[in-house]
Design an enzyme around this catalytic site. Structure first.
Site, PDB file in Angstrom:
ATOM      1  CB  CYS A 120      -1.457  -0.459   1.226  1.00  0.00           C
ATOM      2  SG  CYS A 120      -1.896   1.324   0.651  1.00  0.00           S
ATOM      3  CB  CYS A 124      -1.736   4.218   8.508  1.00  0.00           C
ATOM      4  SG  CYS A 124      -3.238   3.876   6.689  1.00  0.00           S
ATOM      5  CB  CYS A 127      -0.775  -0.266   8.146  1.00  0.00           C
ATOM      6  SG  CYS A 127      -1.909  -1.405   6.999  1.00  0.00           S
ATOM      7  CB  CYS A 164     -16.043  -6.757   5.931  1.00  0.00           C
ATOM      8  SG  CYS A 164     -17.067  -7.362   7.174  1.00  0.00           S
ATOM      9  CB  CYS A 197     -18.798  -4.934   4.890  1.00  0.00           C
ATOM     10  SG  CYS A 197     -17.528  -3.471   5.316  1.00  0.00           S
ATOM     11  CB  CYS A 257     -19.020   0.450   8.156  1.00  0.00           C
ATOM     12  SG  CYS A 257     -17.951  -0.879   9.219  1.00  0.00           S
ATOM     13  NE  ARG A 329     -19.856  -3.595  11.738  1.00  0.00           N
ATOM     14  CZ  ARG A 329     -21.510  -4.421  12.019  1.00  0.00           C
ATOM     15  NH1 ARG A 329     -21.127  -5.637  12.187  1.00  0.00           N
ATOM     16  NH2 ARG A 329     -22.381  -4.455  11.402  1.00  0.00           N
TER      17      ARG A 329
END
Length: 410
Positions: A120, A124, A127, A164, A197, A257, A329
């Protein structure tokens, strides 16, 4: 003993008896089902308020705001006061609000699959999929159709009612072929009678519309933290860009979400700030994932201390009070909590977990352990729901502070 003394003793005994009788009647009146179904009866707050005042204490902010009514005008100071209520009060009132809108024993089981892992371009700091850091996670191609659909069938067979799919992308630019496949995944999995999702990075209007037409139930796009702390965690995508994607999702008619992560080094003020942004949106998110950081070696946050369960309870209970109809959640980091600690999270208002051995790239609780926990706590699986917005929208054009600016929402 004189007659006068006997009469005095008798009068005193009658007074004591009447006092005990009144206390018993008051205690009995504490429990009522006047405003909720009998099986989810709540406590009469007016009677309880009288009791607390008798103890010489003021009502907590949690107690004052535990009405279960939808509000979109929360002030940060109000949420901060709720968050910092005594933990026993906060836990109790979160549980009470939860019972107004939900079956307190019903917990949805969801499965999260990484359909495109690693590589990616975002930075972040939490991550391991970021190409900016050297971790055990390496870039992979997107899974093929058979792998994804087989995983969805296995999840359904194991009791999951929401599937998801996550892809480690900044956005979908230049990914027409892969996006077309994902649209096909959505159609196939929705045909299995499961909620679907996706979290695929930033979307444009056309992409959101295609996902809606394919039957997508919800789109996940987390805020991660407060607007103020966000630049210390991510520099490759702005807070407003995240809010813009959420707006496009909502406008397309897909449920939102959106939640965040605690344990990034943020303060309580940052946690309150994130909840304030979520709870003052034009519509409360259909679901709010509350994640506890699982520090991964090789990321800038690898040395962060594990989140304590009381921090998770505070976040869940506060979220439940300010967004009473939202699915809360209990997400990443659950693997660090014992069964009794997870029970506290369910009591506070969480009604969803992710099952399966892995959440994208980090470990998760074992399936057998979760089934044992359901048996021990008397929890029951929550069925799928395909409502677009479980949380009703606020009045049209009412001014909000959802993104840090004073403007009207159409």
């Amino acid at each position: 003993m004189s007659f006068t003394s006997l009469r005095s003793l008798s009068t005193r005994a009658i007074q004591i008896s009447n006092t005990k009788k009144n206390l018993l009647q008051s205690s009995t009146r504490l429990y009522t089902a006047a405003s909720t179904p009998a099986k989810f009866a709540t406590i009469d707050e007016s009677a309880r308020a009288q009791k607390q005042i008798a103890f010489g204490r003021e009502l907590s902010a949690a107690a004052n705001n535990a009405h279960g009514e939808l509000r979109f005008d929360w002030k940060k100071e109000e949420i901060d006061a709720i968050y910092h209520s005594p933990i026993m009060e906060l836990l109790y009132h979160g549980a009470n609000v939860h019972r107004i809108h939900f079956d307190p024993l019903a917990v949805q089981q969801c499965t999260l699959l990484s359909i495109k892992t690693g590589g990616c371009s975002e930075d972040c700091k939490y991550c391991p999929q970021s190409s900016s850091y050297s971790t055990v996670v390496k870039a992979q191609k997107m899974l093929d159709t058979g792998e994804v659909l087989d995983a969805a069938r296995a999840a359904k067979a194991a009791g999951s009612t929401r599937f998801c799919m996550g892809a480690a992308w900044r956005d979908l630019a230049g990914r027409k072929s892969n996006f077309k496949k994902i649209v096909g995944f959505v159609k196939e999995i929705r045909a299995m009678d499961m909620e679907v999702c996706c979290t695929l990075g930033m979307l444009n209007d056309e992409q959101a519309g295609q996902l809606k037409n394919a039957g997508l139930t919800a789109y996940n796009h987390n805020l991660d933290t407060s607007r103020e702390y966000y630049p210390k965690i991510i520099t490759t995508r702005s807070y407003d860009e995240r809010l813009e994607t959420i707006s496009k999702v909502r406008e397309a008619g897909i449920s939102v979400c959106s939640g965040g992560i605690i344990g990034l080094g943020e303060t309580d003020t940052d946690r309150v700030g994130m909840l304030h942004t979520l709870s003052t949106m034009p519509a409360h998110p259909e679901s709010v994932p509350v994640n506890a950081l699982l520090a991964v070696e090789g990321t800038p946050l690898e040395k962060q201390e594990p989140v304590k369960v009381w921090d998770m309870v505070r976040m869940i209970a506060t979220a439940r009070i300010v967004m009473p109809k939202t699915m809360i959640r209990l997400s990443a980091g659950r693997v660090r909590f014992t069964e009794p600690e997870q029970a506290l999270c369910f009591m506070a208002g969480a009604n969803s977990i992710f099952t399966g051995d892995k959440l994208l790239t980090t470990p998760n609780n074992k399936f057998n352990a979760d089934q044992q926990m359901f048996d021990t706590l008397g929890l029951v699986p929550k069925a799928a729901s395909f409502k677009v917005d479980l949380a009703a929208e606020s009045p049209v054009n009412e001014k909000k502070e959802c993104c840090g600016h004073d403007h009207a929402h159409a």
